[in-house]
Design an enzyme around this catalytic site. Structure first.
Site, PDB file in Angstrom:
ATOM      1  CG  ASP A  99      -2.621   3.404  -2.800  1.00 48.47           C
ATOM      2  OD1 ASP A  99      -3.681   2.909  -2.956  1.00 48.47           O
ATOM      3  OD2 ASP A  99      -2.164   3.708  -1.939  1.00 48.47           O
ATOM      4  CD  GLU A 100      -5.478  -1.397  -0.332  1.00 45.44           C
ATOM      5  OE1 GLU A 100      -5.776  -0.125  -0.617  1.00 45.44           O
ATOM      6  OE2 GLU A 100      -5.611  -2.169   0.544  1.00 45.44           O
ATOM      7  CG  ASP A 151      -1.734   1.188   1.118  1.00 48.15           C
ATOM      8  OD1 ASP A 151      -1.852   1.834   0.292  1.00 48.15           O
ATOM      9  OD2 ASP A 151      -2.566   1.269   2.203  1.00 48.15           O
TER      10      ASP A 151
HETATM   11  P1  TTP Z   1      -5.332   4.864   0.621  1.00 44.72           P
HETATM   12  O1  TTP Z   1      -4.167   4.033   0.579  1.00 44.72           O
HETATM   13  O2  TTP Z   1      -6.294   4.843   1.590  1.00 44.72           O
HETATM   14  O3  TTP Z   1      -4.587   6.277   1.299  1.00 44.72           O
HETATM   15  P2  TTP Z   1      -3.103   6.928   0.876  1.00 44.72           P
HETATM   16  O4  TTP Z   1      -2.228   5.906  -0.071  1.00 44.72           O
HETATM   17  O5  TTP Z   1      -3.300   8.222   0.618  1.00 44.72           O
HETATM   18  O6  TTP Z   1      -2.601   6.898   2.288  1.00 44.72           O
HETATM   19  P3  TTP Z   1      -1.847   5.891   3.500  1.00 44.72           P
HETATM   20  O7  TTP Z   1      -0.550   6.215   3.839  1.00 44.72           O
HETATM   21  O8  TTP Z   1      -2.729   5.834   4.667  1.00 44.72           O
HETATM   22  O9  TTP Z   1      -2.246   4.556   2.613  1.00 44.72           O
HETATM   23  O10 TTP Z   1      -5.870   5.469  -0.722  1.00 44.72           O
HETATM   24  C1  TTP Z   1      -5.050   5.435  -1.935  1.00 44.72           C
HETATM   25  C2  TTP Z   1      -5.476   6.750  -2.705  1.00 44.72           C
HETATM   26  O11 TTP Z   1      -6.822   6.755  -3.194  1.00 44.72           O
HETATM   27  C3  TTP Z   1      -5.221   8.197  -1.952  1.00 44.72           C
HETATM   28  O12 TTP Z   1      -3.861   8.484  -2.132  1.00 44.72           O
HETATM   29  C4  TTP Z   1      -6.311   9.028  -2.464  1.00 44.72           C
HETATM   30  C5  TTP Z   1      -7.432   7.911  -2.969  1.00 44.72           C
HETATM   31  N1  TTP Z   1      -8.570   7.874  -1.914  1.00 44.72           N
HETATM   32  C6  TTP Z   1      -9.427   8.849  -2.345  1.00 44.72           C
HETATM   33  O13 TTP Z   1      -9.778   9.461  -3.265  1.00 44.72           O
HETATM   34  N2  TTP Z   1     -10.732   8.890  -1.413  1.00 44.72           N
HETATM   35  C7  TTP Z   1     -10.735   8.356  -0.270  1.00 44.72           C
HETATM   36  O14 TTP Z   1     -11.535   8.222   0.608  1.00 44.72           O
HETATM   37  C8  TTP Z   1      -9.791   7.249   0.097  1.00 44.72           C
HETATM   38  C9  TTP Z   1      -9.611   6.476   1.248  1.00 44.72           C
HETATM   39  C10 TTP Z   1      -8.581   7.184  -0.859  1.00 44.72           C
HETATM   40 MG    MG Z   2      -2.072   3.975   0.276  1.00 47.88          MG
END
Ligand code: TTP
Ligand code: MG
Length: 404
Positions: free
Chosen positions: A104-105, A9
């Site tokens: 991203d995951e 992630d």
């Molecule tokens: P996430 O992996 O949930 O968040 P992140 O990568 O920004 O942060 P973390 O370090 O906690 O993993 O989500 C990946 C991308 O998806 C994030 O950069 C933006 C998008 N996203 C949205 O557009 N809306 C949302 O509610 C969430 C949770 C994510």
């Molecule tokens: Mg993330």
């Protein structure tokens, strides 16, 4: 060992990409979503912004209140998608199956390619290193014996984290005294129900599993299994049919400049997209709006939303995109869902974290239909099945165009 799974992630994904590409943003609280004066929510934010309490899905006004000195930016999806494909290339080099959860995951099944636990851990470290060296980004990686544990592991040391959970016993040891919210499918609403009967920790779930199942039914069964570290789900590999989008579009007889009419057309098109998505039992995480202007110039705009196939949510998102697009005479309008998947677990969790809404989606849909009924004198409620057939949809919207 039955399975060895890696969960990757990216850290603050959209924000990290922007900071990488503009180093002057480094160290600043960066909030990606809308601008403070616009309507909208936070997509994500840098860890500096998280210190102020800003988080994904928060209303942008609230984010501005908490962090008035933050840098606010619109997301740049084309860029994130391009980075996502580069990530896929790295991941796929080591996995016999990859399941993408978001841009991203992913879950990677490395059981065969690694052949041993040690090699799997080596692969996980290599993925981290290559992501840094080749893309200039950090990620958090978990290695575990099942999907849920791998996800837990990747969250354990976030950001730039690395963590291993080799066995079911290790997972239970780690989780047993933690709040039930740590379990992957337990969101706010589910947690409230369980707190309501005094179940607060994973241990409580283990000890009172019959009550949990009684209270929550099928979801209760998942949660109980998870509390014991049991998760036999396989990494379900990327399937092109899941990735494909579902869309509907329509060309007007005469170009349309009335934005209210464009919105009304979007409502019907969104309802049709919902039907098609329901037929194949998929949810989408991306909404696209397509416009062809009178001069034949095409644009598409897209944004990510929590997984859904609800027409009203698709419509509301498409309307936001429409309002931000250049306002000129429109010849063709289309709306679609993409990033499709059938992960009902994700679905539960996302529905759970949605900010509470003043009106339920059903109320908003009913209100929208009543409004169309009044405006055009069309009985949508009784005629939807017919309206969704290609020709009838077209005629209905043409009728609306002539009567608007
Ligand atoms: P996430 O992996 O949930 O968040 P992140 O990568 O920004 O942060 P973390 O370090 O906690 O993993 O989500 C990946 C991308 O998806 C994030 O950069 C933006 C998008 N996203 C949205 O557009 N809306 C949302 O509610 C969430 C949770 C994510
Ligand atoms: Mg993330």
């Amino acid at each position: 060992m039955d399975q060895i799974i890696i969960h990757v992630d990216m850290d603050a994904f959209y924000a990290s990409v922007e900071i990488r590409d503009d180093p002057s943003l480094k160290g600043k609280p960066l909030i990606i979503g809308s601008l403070p004066r616009e309507r909208g929510v936070v997509a994500t934010c840098s860890y500096e912004a998280r210190k102020f309490g800003v988080h994904s899905a928060m209303n942008i006004k609230e984010a501005y209140r908490l962090c008035p000195n933050g840098v606010f930016m619109h997301p740049n999806f084309d860029k994130y998608r391009a980075v996502s494909s580069q990530l896929h290339e790295i991941w796929n080099a080591y996995a016999s199956a990859s399941e993408y959860i978001a841009l991203d995951e992913a879950y990677l099944d490395v059981t065969e390619k690694a052949g041993s636990w040690e090699n799997a851990c080596e692969i996980a470290r290599t993925i981290k290193r290559r992501t840094g060296d080749e893309l200039g980004l950090t990620c958090s990686v978990g290695v575990a014996y099942c999907k849920s544990a791998a996800k837990t592991a990747s969250e354990e040391k976030k950001p730039d984290g690395y963590f291993e959970i080799p066995t079911q016993a290790d997972f239970v040891d780690l989780m047993i005294d933690r709040d039930i919210r740590v379990l992957y499918t337990v969101g706010a609403k589910t947690a409230e129900k369980l707190y309501g009967i005094g179940i607060r920790t994973v241990r409580d779930i283990q000890q009172r599993k019959d009550e949990v199942i009684h209270l929550l039914g099928k979801q209760g069964q998942w949660i109980t299994q998870l509390a014991f570290g049991i998760d036999e789900r396989k990494v379900s590999p990327y399937k092109p049919e899941d990735a494909k989008s579902i869309s509907r579009e329509l060309t007007f007889q005469e170009d349309v400049t009335d934005i209210e009419l464009l919105k009304d057309a979007l409502l019907l098109l969104s309802m049709s997209v919902e039907r098609r998505a329901a037929r194949v039992e998929l949810y989408g995480e991306g909404v696209t709006l397509k416009l062809t202007y009178a001069d034949m110039k095409n644009i598409t705009r897209s944004s990510m939303i929590p997984p859904t196939r609800s027409a009203i949510r698709i419509y509301e998102e498409a309307v936001k995109l429409l309002e931000r697009a250049p306002q000129r005479a429109v010849r063709l309008i289309g709306v679609g869902l993409y990033h499709m998947s059938n992960e009902s677990w994700e679905q539960l969790r996302f529905e759970d974290i949605l900010p509470s809404e003043a009106q339920t989606p059903k109320d908003r849909m009913d209100a929208a239909l009543i409004r169309l009924n009044k405006k055009y004198g069309l009985d949508f409620a009784g005629n939807l099945d017919r309206i969704f057939q290609g020709e009838t949809m077209y005629k209905t919207i043409e009728y609306m165009r002539k009567h608007s």
